[in-house]
Design an enzyme around this catalytic site. Structure first.
Site, mmCIF file in Angstrom:
data_model
loop_
_atom_site.group_PDB
_atom_site.id
_atom_site.type_symbol
_atom_site.label_atom_id
_atom_site.label_comp_id
_atom_site.label_asym_id
_atom_site.label_seq_id
_atom_site.Cartn_x
_atom_site.Cartn_y
_atom_site.Cartn_z
ATOM 1 N N GLU A 1 -14.494 -27.661 -30.535
ATOM 2 C CA GLU A 1 -15.429 -26.982 -29.643
ATOM 3 C C GLU A 1 -14.833 -25.638 -29.241
ATOM 4 O O GLU A 1 -13.620 -25.531 -29.015
ATOM 5 C CB GLU A 1 -15.684 -27.821 -28.387
ATOM 6 C CG GLU A 1 -16.596 -27.151 -27.358
ATOM 7 C CD GLU A 1 -16.744 -27.955 -26.080
ATOM 8 O OE1 GLU A 1 -17.403 -27.457 -25.154
ATOM 9 O OE2 GLU A 1 -16.181 -29.068 -25.994
ATOM 10 N N GLU B 1 -12.661 -37.961 -22.676
ATOM 11 C CA GLU B 1 -12.274 -37.027 -23.727
ATOM 12 C C GLU B 1 -10.761 -36.806 -23.729
ATOM 13 O O GLU B 1 -10.139 -36.825 -22.675
ATOM 14 C CB GLU B 1 -12.993 -35.679 -23.509
ATOM 15 C CG GLU B 1 -14.507 -35.829 -23.351
ATOM 16 C CD GLU B 1 -15.181 -34.581 -22.784
ATOM 17 O OE1 GLU B 1 -14.605 -33.476 -22.914
ATOM 18 O OE2 GLU B 1 -16.276 -34.714 -22.212
#
Length: 420
Positions: free
Chosen positions: A334, A223
């Site tokens: 997120e 990520e």
């Protein structure tokens, strides 16, 4: 007898003196042990530097010899030879020279950089590492957990999942994704904001996920993107970050260089360092380019920031599924909603804090969303889908065409009249 009593009295006095002194120097045995753990952990993270640079934002950036960085403490990397450049770098069809004049006018020409650059640069054969402090570790739930994500932080946009599977664990997402394929990387331009984060243990981020394996047990994930995380960094600045795990966040991996694994080769960009300038609502928009791809020759997963900074790589040996390829790619935002169990949603913002339908200059965006195929070429993904946990809190709207290719707007304010 008198001499014996004298010795006993002296011993008793000594014991009492020690008993009185101990609490004043060491509050408790538990705290002493904790402080020892903290000192040991700091020594493990903060390697001896050839040069240290004080950043205007308060960070200390240590220039550590490239061969002394934390990566090589990993058991799988003890005898690892640093690869100083990738064998192949995929070429994007969205180079700056191919952008339309309209798009160029919409974007500010100034490069995004890191604040510590104003006070110096790291010398050759070193890498910049943000120094970890005692205060950083004190904010962690446990010293050994510092720099690690919650195990339940991955989006699961599967139709078989219950609709509230993610809201129960406090993580919420607004993403675009492609699944059930064979992928060797991903790329996107992500505009950069400073979302408000309500609680110290919450965060807000925008990132790319490169995924392989099963979500519940042995998930492999790479990520990268930007984040605001008061608990991790001790402030609300927007920072560049990476993350990796090979066991669904259970025990492997971490943010940035806070554990062994990621090998950095670049001396100009510090993982975890703050970035500027930032986008302004209704005004100038700034974006960063993130590219993650698998070197077809060596097998390592490389990270590029912007059009010129090749940061480093995650060695293939760290992974099981990703040692071959990825099966799913996700792009998006997120947040952590720590108040969800109390029945009231957080006001932590995602992206710009505005909903996707507000569009250019107001909402957060990902554009030029691409994947790397088996020929090491960047291409537009097929069968792109979008997913969000609670559309009234954060949402996503996708589009396609022109110089933006595949793109989407995303974000939201969190708590509002429709998201109580």
């Amino acid at each position: 007898m008198e001499a014996n009593w004298t010795r006993v009295g002296f011993f008793f006095a000594l014991v009492m003196t020690v008993a009185i002194l101990i609490p004043s120097s060491v509050v408790s045995a538990g705290n002493a042990f904790s402080d020892l753990k903290i000192r040991t952990h700091l020594k493990r993270l903060n390697r001896p530097a050839l040069k240290s640079i004080k950043s205007p934002d308060g960070d200390i950036i240590d220039c550590v010899p490239i061969t002394d960085q934390p990566a090589f403490s990993h058991p799988l990397l003890i005898n690892h030879t640093v690869q100083m450049r990738p064998s192949f770098n995929p070429e994007s069809v969205f180079s700056e020279s191919k952008l339309s004049s309209k798009t160029k006018n919409q974007q500010h020409s100034k490069d995004i950089n890191q604040l510590w650059h104003v006070n110096g640069k790291c010398p050759q054969n070193t890498v910049p590492i943000r120094r970890t402090t005692k205060q950083d570790l004190y904010r962690a739930s446990a010293v050994e957990n510092y720099g690690m994500k919650n195990q339940k932080s991955i989006p699961k946009p599967k139709s078989s999942e219950p609709p509230n599977v993610l809201t129960q664990n406090g993580h919420q997402h607004a993403i675009m994704y492609v699944e059930d394929g064979v992928f060797y990387g991903a790329k996107a331009k992500i505009n950069v904001w400073k979302p408000n984060v309500e609680m110290p243990n919450e965060f807000s981020l925008a990132q790319i996920w490169v995924l392989g394996g099963n979500f519940n047990s042995d998930l492999n994930s790479i990520e990268a993107g930007w984040q605001v995380s008061p608990q991790l960094y001790g402030d609300t600045r927007t920072r560049l970050f990476t993350y990796w795990t090979s066991d669904a966040y259970q025990g492997t991996g971490c943010y940035n260089l806070l554990c062994s694994g990621f090998v950095q080769i670049n001396r100009e960009i510090a993982m975890g360092g703050s970035i500027s300038p930032l986008s302004n609502y209704g005004n100038s928009q700034y974006d960063i380019t993130i590219l993650i791809w698998k070197d077809p020759k060596e097998g390592h997963w490389w990270l590029q920031f912007g059009e010129k900074y090749i940061i480093g790589y995650w060695p293939a040996s760290l992974f099981s599924y990703l040692s071959e390829s990825a099966s799913m790619i996700e792009w998006g935002g997120e947040v952590v909603n720590s108040q969800s169990e109390e029945g009231q949603h957080t006001t932590t913002q995602m992206g710009s804090g505005r909903f996707a339908e507000e569009g250019w200059g107001k909402a957060g965006y990902f554009k030029n969303v691409q994947v790397v195929d088996g020929s090491n070429e960047l291409r537009n993904p097929e069968n792109l889908q979008v997913f969000t946990d609670q559309e009234n809190c954060y949402n996503v709207k996708s589009g396609n065409g022109g110089s933006w290719g595949s793109y989407f707007y995303y974000g939201g304010p969190g708590r509002n009249p429709n998201c109580p």
